[in-house]
Design a protein around this motif. Structure first.
Motif, short mmCIF file in Angstrom:
data_model
loop_
_atom_site.label_atom_id
_atom_site.label_comp_id
_atom_site.label_asym_id
_atom_site.label_seq_id
_atom_site.Cartn_x
_atom_site.Cartn_y
_atom_site.Cartn_z
N VAL A 75 0.82 -1.21 0.00
CA VAL A 75 0.00 0.00 0.00
C VAL A 75 0.86 1.26 0.00
N GLU A 76 2.08 1.18 0.51
CA GLU A 76 2.97 2.34 0.50
C GLU A 76 3.35 2.74 -0.93
N ASP A 77 3.30 1.81 -1.86
CA ASP A 77 3.62 2.09 -3.26
C ASP A 77 2.43 2.64 -4.04
N ALA A 78 1.25 2.61 -3.43
CA ALA A 78 0.03 3.00 -4.15
C ALA A 78 0.08 4.40 -4.76
N PRO A 79 0.60 5.40 -4.08
CA PRO A 79 0.62 6.73 -4.71
C PRO A 79 1.42 6.76 -6.02
N GLN A 80 2.57 6.11 -6.04
CA GLN A 80 3.39 6.10 -7.25
C GLN A 80 2.77 5.24 -8.34
N ILE A 81 2.16 4.13 -7.96
CA ILE A 81 1.49 3.29 -8.96
C ILE A 81 0.32 4.05 -9.57
N ALA A 82 -0.44 4.77 -8.75
CA ALA A 82 -1.56 5.56 -9.27
C ALA A 82 -1.08 6.59 -10.28
N ILE A 83 0.03 7.23 -10.01
CA ILE A 83 0.59 8.19 -10.97
C ILE A 83 0.92 7.49 -12.28
N MET A 84 1.54 6.30 -12.19
CA MET A 84 1.89 5.57 -13.42
C MET A 84 0.66 5.07 -14.16
N VAL A 85 -0.40 4.72 -13.44
CA VAL A 85 -1.65 4.33 -14.10
C VAL A 85 -2.15 5.51 -14.94
N GLY A 86 -2.10 6.69 -14.37
CA GLY A 86 -2.50 7.88 -15.12
C GLY A 86 -1.65 8.07 -16.36
#
Length: 159
Positions: free
Chosen positions: A12-23
């Motif tokens: 879950v700590e990686d979620a912010p960066q993954i969300a950016i990459m999804v965008g």
């Protein structure tokens, strides 16, 4: 010379960066096809990802370099179908940031996905790519890695 790439099961700590990459992924796809096919909200994507990870419904892996820069990611989910002889995995997203492509990062992410699938006794991995000429390189990548046409086209209806 490229620095080494490290693949990790995301938390879950990686979620912010993954969300950016999804965008980044969705905007790249929409730019290629010229259609606003996705609604993207970074905060909502991050919240969904955290929920899915916490509930063991979604399995993201991230690629980072020695400096801890996020280079790309792959996501997996578990599915069930009689045609697939039971349980199998689906790759909803695989993305490598443009500056890091052609460095075997996608290949390494896919290798981790295959290993993970075997630990869950998946019979196969499936991925859907648009059958458009703009995605010929994407299809060629998957074919080089042993994927074959499974038939059909992906269709959707909003509920």
């Amino acid at each position: 010379m490229n620095s080494p790439t490290y693949i990790h099961h995301a938390s879950v700590e990686d979620a912010p960066q993954i969300a950016i990459m999804v965008g980044e992924l969705l905007h790249e796809i929409m730019g290629v096809i010229g259609v606003a096919a996705f609604n993207f909200d970074e905060a909502q994507t991050k919240a969904q990802l955290i929920y899915l990870i916490k509930n063991d419904k979604y399995f993201p892996f991230i690629a980072r370099d020695e400096a801890e820069n996020y280079l790309g990611f792959i996501t997996l989910c578990e599915s069930y179908a009689l045609y697939a002889e039971g349980v199998f995995g689906t790759i909803p997203e695989l993305y490598v940031r443009p500056a890091f492509r052609s460095q075997k990062i996608g290949f390494n992410l896919l290798q981790h996905a295959k290993k993970f699938g075997k630990t869950r006794d998946w019979k196969r991995l499936e991925v859907t790519t648009p059958p458009l000429p703009q995605f010929d390189k994407t299809i060629a990548f998957y074919e080089r890695e042993g994927f074959t046409v499974a038939g059909g086209r992906k269709l959707k209806i909003l509920l």
